[in-house]
Scaffold this motif. Structure first.
Motif, PDB file in Angstrom:
ATOM      1  N   GLY A   9       0.798  -1.221   0.000  1.00 24.23           N
ATOM      2  CA  GLY A   9       0.000   0.000   0.000  1.00 24.23           C
ATOM      3  C   GLY A   9       0.829   1.268   0.000  1.00 24.23           C
ATOM      4  N   TRP A  10       1.908   1.278   0.787  1.00 22.34           N
ATOM      5  CA  TRP A  10       2.725   2.494   0.868  1.00 22.34           C
ATOM      6  C   TRP A  10       3.398   2.781  -0.474  1.00 22.34           C
ATOM      7  N   GLN A  11       3.720   1.729  -1.243  1.00 21.96           N
ATOM      8  CA  GLN A  11       4.323   1.940  -2.560  1.00 21.96           C
ATOM      9  C   GLN A  11       3.320   2.633  -3.493  1.00 21.96           C
ATOM     10  N   MET A  12       2.061   2.196  -3.416  1.00 20.94           N
ATOM     11  CA  MET A  12       1.022   2.818  -4.242  1.00 20.94           C
ATOM     12  C   MET A  12       0.792   4.259  -3.807  1.00 20.94           C
ATOM     13  N   GLU A  13       0.684   4.485  -2.501  1.00 14.46           N
ATOM     14  CA  GLU A  13       0.435   5.835  -1.991  1.00 14.46           C
ATOM     15  C   GLU A  13       1.548   6.787  -2.371  1.00 14.46           C
ATOM     16  N   CYS A  14       2.777   6.317  -2.320  1.00 15.15           N
ATOM     17  CA  CYS A  14       3.933   7.178  -2.588  1.00 15.15           C
ATOM     18  C   CYS A  14       3.981   7.603  -4.054  1.00 15.15           C
ATOM     19  N   CYS A  15       4.125   6.650  -4.918  1.00 14.46           N
ATOM     20  CA  CYS A  15       4.317   7.014  -6.324  1.00 14.46           C
ATOM     21  C   CYS A  15       3.869   5.912  -7.273  1.00 14.46           C
ATOM     22  N   GLY A  16       2.962   5.063  -6.804  1.00 20.48           N
ATOM     23  CA  GLY A  16       2.442   4.003  -7.647  1.00 20.48           C
ATOM     24  C   GLY A  16       1.479   4.532  -8.697  1.00 20.48           C
ATOM     25  N   ILE A  17       1.275   3.744  -9.716  1.00 22.66           N
ATOM     26  CA  ILE A  17       0.334   4.088 -10.783  1.00 22.66           C
ATOM     27  C   ILE A  17      -0.867   3.164 -10.640  1.00 22.66           C
ATOM     28  N   PRO A  18      -2.051   3.720 -10.379  1.00 23.83           N
ATOM     29  CA  PRO A  18      -3.239   2.878 -10.237  1.00 23.83           C
ATOM     30  C   PRO A  18      -3.440   1.970 -11.463  1.00 23.83           C
ATOM     31  N   PHE A  19      -4.039   0.808 -11.215  1.00 20.97           N
ATOM     32  CA  PHE A  19      -4.287  -0.155 -12.294  1.00 20.97           C
ATOM     33  C   PHE A  19      -5.604  -0.872 -12.015  1.00 20.97           C
ATOM     34  N   LYS A  20      -6.066  -1.624 -13.018  1.00 21.25           N
ATOM     35  CA  LYS A  20      -7.335  -2.344 -12.881  1.00 21.25           C
ATOM     36  C   LYS A  20      -7.233  -3.694 -13.588  1.00 21.25           C
ATOM     37  N   ILE A  21      -8.220  -4.546 -13.337  1.00 22.33           N
ATOM     38  CA  ILE A  21      -8.265  -5.844 -14.003  1.00 22.33           C
ATOM     39  C   ILE A  21      -8.265  -5.619 -15.510  1.00 22.33           C
ATOM     40  N   ILE A  71      -7.502  -8.724  -8.442  1.00 24.39           N
ATOM     41  CA  ILE A  71      -6.929  -7.836  -7.423  1.00 24.39           C
ATOM     42  C   ILE A  71      -7.663  -8.082  -6.112  1.00 24.39           C
ATOM     43  N   LYS A  72      -6.891  -8.265  -5.057  1.00 23.74           N
ATOM     44  CA  LYS A  72      -7.462  -8.387  -3.719  1.00 23.74           C
ATOM     45  C   LYS A  72      -6.869  -7.291  -2.849  1.00 23.74           C
ATOM     46  N   LEU A  73      -7.722  -6.645  -2.076  1.00 27.64           N
ATOM     47  CA  LEU A  73      -7.269  -5.652  -1.111  1.00 27.64           C
ATOM     48  C   LEU A  73      -7.114  -6.356   0.225  1.00 27.64           C
ATOM     49  N   VAL A  74      -5.958  -6.171   0.865  1.00 30.22           N
ATOM     50  CA  VAL A  74      -5.664  -6.852   2.121  1.00 30.22           C
ATOM     51  C   VAL A  74      -5.671  -5.841   3.253  1.00 30.22           C
ATOM     52  N   TYR A  75      -6.503  -6.119   4.240  1.00 31.63           N
ATOM     53  CA  TYR A  75      -6.602  -5.300   5.449  1.00 31.63           C
ATOM     54  C   TYR A  75      -6.168  -6.154   6.637  1.00 31.63           C
ATOM     55  N   LYS A  76      -5.518  -5.536   7.622  1.00 32.47           N
ATOM     56  CA  LYS A  76      -5.047  -6.294   8.783  1.00 32.47           C
ATOM     57  C   LYS A  76      -5.277  -5.519  10.070  1.00 32.47           C
ATOM     58  N   THR A  77      -5.409  -6.273  11.140  1.00 27.51           N
ATOM     59  CA  THR A  77      -5.333  -5.683  12.472  1.00 27.51           C
ATOM     60  C   THR A  77      -3.988  -6.103  13.040  1.00 27.51           C
ATOM     61  N   PHE A  78      -3.519  -5.356  14.030  1.00 29.30           N
ATOM     62  CA  PHE A  78      -2.206  -5.622  14.602  1.00 29.30           C
ATOM     63  C   PHE A  78      -2.299  -5.712  16.114  1.00 29.30           C
ATOM     64  N   LYS A  79      -1.358  -6.438  16.693  1.00 24.88           N
ATOM     65  CA  LYS A  79      -1.261  -6.563  18.147  1.00 24.88           C
ATOM     66  C   LYS A  79       0.214  -6.501  18.523  1.00 24.88           C
ATOM     67  N   PRO A  80       0.519  -6.176  19.787  1.00 18.94           N
ATOM     68  CA  PRO A  80       1.924  -6.145  20.207  1.00 18.94           C
ATOM     69  C   PRO A  80       2.550  -7.535  20.108  1.00 18.94           C
ATOM     70  N   TYR A 111      -9.428  -2.418  10.987  1.00 22.80           N
ATOM     71  CA  TYR A 111      -8.570  -3.007   9.962  1.00 22.80           C
ATOM     72  C   TYR A 111      -7.872  -1.909   9.158  1.00 22.80           C
ATOM     73  N   GLU A 112      -6.546  -2.028   9.047  1.00 25.08           N
ATOM     74  CA  GLU A 112      -5.752  -1.078   8.271  1.00 25.08           C
ATOM     75  C   GLU A 112      -5.512  -1.649   6.872  1.00 25.08           C
ATOM     76  N   PHE A 113      -5.654  -0.799   5.841  1.00 22.80           N
ATOM     77  CA  PHE A 113      -5.303  -1.248   4.504  1.00 22.80           C
ATOM     78  C   PHE A 113      -3.792  -1.430   4.448  1.00 22.80           C
ATOM     79  N   CYS A 114      -3.344  -2.571   3.910  1.00 21.01           N
ATOM     80  CA  CYS A 114      -1.909  -2.858   3.880  1.00 21.01           C
ATOM     81  C   CYS A 114      -1.332  -3.075   2.490  1.00 21.01           C
ATOM     82  N   GLU A 115      -2.045  -3.844   1.651  1.00 15.52           N
ATOM     83  CA  GLU A 115      -1.441  -4.223   0.380  1.00 15.52           C
ATOM     84  C   GLU A 115      -2.484  -4.784  -0.576  1.00 15.52           C
ATOM     85  N   PHE A 116      -2.039  -4.937  -1.803  1.00  7.34           N
ATOM     86  CA  PHE A 116      -2.828  -5.604  -2.830  1.00  7.34           C
ATOM     87  C   PHE A 116      -2.179  -6.956  -3.102  1.00  7.34           C
TER      88      PHE A 116
END
Length: 139
Positions: A9-21, A71-80, A111-116
């Protein structure tokens, strides 16, 4: 050949180029071992898209060409982490099918968005010459 690529996700947010199926892609990818992929995610991940120079092994980088199949969007929760309470580790994941990958993926409740996870069909590789390796990561 079909394969799965993680596009962080951070790669897309920074300077990625959106894409579609259905889009044809040309990405710089780094091969990863299956045990490096997140155990919460059931897909076998073969590669990670990477267009930033930090920590990249130039012997492990290729250009990937292919067509976006899913394309799948992956969301995660985190714990210590039990070993280090300062570090958070993935706890649960939620995967949502999508037709596109864009920069505007919002978190869903805890859930935080993390990656595709992008499935690529008709995948072909090209070796990245050393001179191109340096220039592709130049800002």
């Amino acid at each position: 050949m079909n394969l799965a690529v993680t596009y962080e996700g951070w790669q897309m947010e920074c300077c990625g180029i959106p894409f579609k199926i259905g889009d044809n892609i040309e990405w710089t990818v780094e091969k990863i071992d299956n045990d490096e992929s997140d155990l919460l995610i059931r897909d076998k991940i073969n590669y990670v898209e990477n267009h930033h120079p930090g920590g990249v092994d130039e012997n492990n980088i290729s250009l990937l060409y292919g067509k976006v199949k899913s394309i799948k969007l992956v969301y995660k929760t985190f714990k210590p982490d039990k070993r280090d309470s300062i570090v958070n580790v993935p706890d649960k994941s939620m995967i949502i099918e999508s037709t596109k990958a864009s920069k505007d993926n919002l978190d869903i409740n805890e859930y935080e968005f993390c990656e595709f996870i992008v499935n690529i069909e008709n995948a072909k590789f090209s070796t990245l010459p050393k001179k191109d390796f340096i220039s592709i990561f130049t800002y």
